[in-house]
Design an enzyme around this catalytic site. Structure first.
Site, mmCIF file in Angstrom:
data_model
loop_
_atom_site.group_PDB
_atom_site.id
_atom_site.type_symbol
_atom_site.label_atom_id
_atom_site.label_comp_id
_atom_site.label_asym_id
_atom_site.label_seq_id
_atom_site.Cartn_x
_atom_site.Cartn_y
_atom_site.Cartn_z
ATOM 1 N N GLU A 208 52.370 35.619 29.607
ATOM 2 C CA GLU A 208 50.933 35.653 29.337
ATOM 3 C C GLU A 208 50.611 35.518 27.853
ATOM 4 O O GLU A 208 49.512 35.812 27.412
ATOM 5 C CB GLU A 208 50.337 36.934 29.923
ATOM 6 N N LYS A 342 41.071 39.766 41.053
ATOM 7 C CA LYS A 342 41.906 38.566 40.999
ATOM 8 C C LYS A 342 41.561 37.722 42.216
ATOM 9 O O LYS A 342 41.803 38.137 43.354
ATOM 10 C CB LYS A 342 43.386 38.941 41.029
#
EC number: 4.2.1.11
Length: 434
Positions: A208, A342
């Site tokens: 990430e 999400k």
């Protein structure tokens, strides 16, 4: 009179995500003219209650991770059913796909197939109406830019190092605008590189975009982040606060009900876990902890919420998996005070919006999030503004798959002009202000 935005074509394909794994991309065409395209992300540490990402399992292709079955499900099963439908009927289209799948967790058609179509439909409709996606989904009151929850140091499943906890993040709560917030984060990120180099650590980045150095303990990341914030010229806690995602479901052993910090060489009971967090919150400017205990440790969650729930944000990710049934249980039991959103955990835009609405009604905050396997798709940037969530979690300012979302938010802030709101500490609307 309702505008007719007939879906005239639906096409899915296999593309690559930021980790080099296949994922699904879908294009939906409206009135033979307006195109909506969406690419689906994928997670590394996944909750056991998440909607199913359909993978081919053919070891000869992409080590079994191909998504040709999901692509075929879009092209052969879903497309014939939704062609001719009005793209404005998002709820109807999403419900139809849920029925076509017929399983609780979307394992027949695949959440990756269904979500790709769901998002592409919304984008096609927005394009046909000449509206930005955030305005199409959120209407005239979509104006809140999010406070970034920026992952700058990685451990756990996101890195090969000696840190058990997965993500260490910064939140620029003292900024006056999103663009200033982004600058503060980027400056701190660059200072962190210098701090790590000065201590003799490597500065390669994880999935990430955060650094993944071989730090000596679970507390050292907090020490180096505080140092980086100060070196960037900011005050820890006032200008920039810290957020954590320890991903403790990965540390939890169901057999003994304890948390095994293998890299640290310690085993903690749920009581000791709560004590561990309370001490860290006292010592460091931590404003948010995600999945501080495991997804099935409801008792641990209750204890954690009682100890810290009025003081800091307690986010349920694996706990809630963007699922209204799980969230309803959490609200009823009074655990956590925030939900991580999400899109691919639940698999449709409609169900995602339902989860956010349920959270807000119960006084829970919502944090819109990326996954560790991302693409150049920027839907979540529009979504977070559409629902006025006020917080986004989408990685470090160092990889294009992450930065794409931040750049889209800069464009949205510019477009909104004087009506744009950056909430800062007010993003934590349900906490007692100090």
């Amino acid at each position: 009179m309702k505008v007719d935005l007939s879906i005239t074509a639906v096409k899915a394909r296999e593309i690559l995500d930021s980790r080099g794994n296949p994922t699904v991309e879908v294009e939906v065409v409206v009135n033979d003219e307006f195109v909506g395209r969406a690419a689906v992300p994928s997670g590394a540490s996944t909750g056991m209650f998440e909607a199913v990402e359909l993978r081919d399992g053919d070891k000869k292709r992409y080590m079994g991770k191909g998504v040709l079955k999901a692509v075929e499900n879009v092209n052969e099963v879903i497309a014939p059913e939704i062609i001719g439908m009005n793209a404005l009927n998002q709820v109807e289209i999403d419900r139809l796909m849920i029925e076509l799948d017929g399983t609780e967790n979307k394992s027949k058609l695949g959440a990756n197939a269904i979500l790709g179509v769901s998002l592409a439909v919304a984008k096609a409709a927005a394009n046909a109406l000449g509206l930005p996606l955030y305005q199409y989904i959120g209407g005239v009151n979509a104006k809140y830019l999010p406070v970034p929850m920026m992952n700058i140091l990685n451990g756990g499943k996101h890195a090969d190092n000696s840190v058990d906890l997965q993500e260490f993040m910064i939140m620029p709560v003292g900024a006056k605008s999103f663009s200033e917030a982004l600058r503060m984060c980027a400056e701190t990120f660059h200072q962190l590189r210098n701090v790590l180099k000065a201590r003799g650590y490597n500065t390669t980045v994880g999935d990430e975009g955060g650094f993944a150095p071989n730090l000596k303990s679970n507390e050292e990341p907090l020490e180096v982040i505080v140092e980086a914030i100060e070196k960037a010229g900011y005050t820890p806690g006032k200008d920039i606060a810290i957020a954590l995602d320890p991903a403790t479901s990965e540390l939890y052993n169901e057999e003994d009900g304890k948390y095994h910090f293998e890299r640290e060489g310690k085993v903690r009971t749920k009581e000791e876990m709560v004590e561990f967090w309370v001490k860290l919150v006292e010592k460091y400017p931590i404003v948010s902890i995600e999945d501080g205990v495991a997804e099935e440790d409801w008792e641990g969650w209750k204890m954690l919420t009682e100890a810290l729930g009025k003081k800091i944000q307690l986010v349920g990710d694996d706990l809630f998996v963007t699922n209204t049934k799980r969230l309803a249980k959490g609200i009823e039991l009074g655990v956590a005070n925030s939900i991580l959103i999400k899109l691919n955990q639940i698999g449709t835009l409609t169900e995602t919006l339902e989860a956010i609405e349920m959270a807000n009604r119960a006084g829970y905050t919502a944090v819109v999030s990326h996954r560790s396997g991302e693409t150049e798709d920027t839907t979540i940037a529009d979504l977070v503004v559409a629902v006025n969530a006020g917080q986004i979690k989408t990685g470090a300012p160092s990889r294009t798959d992450r930065v794409a979302k931040y750049n889209q938010l800069l464009r949205i802030e510019e477009e909104l002009g004087s009506i744009a709101v950056y909430p800062g500490m007010n993003a934590f609307f349900n906490l007692k202000k100090k």
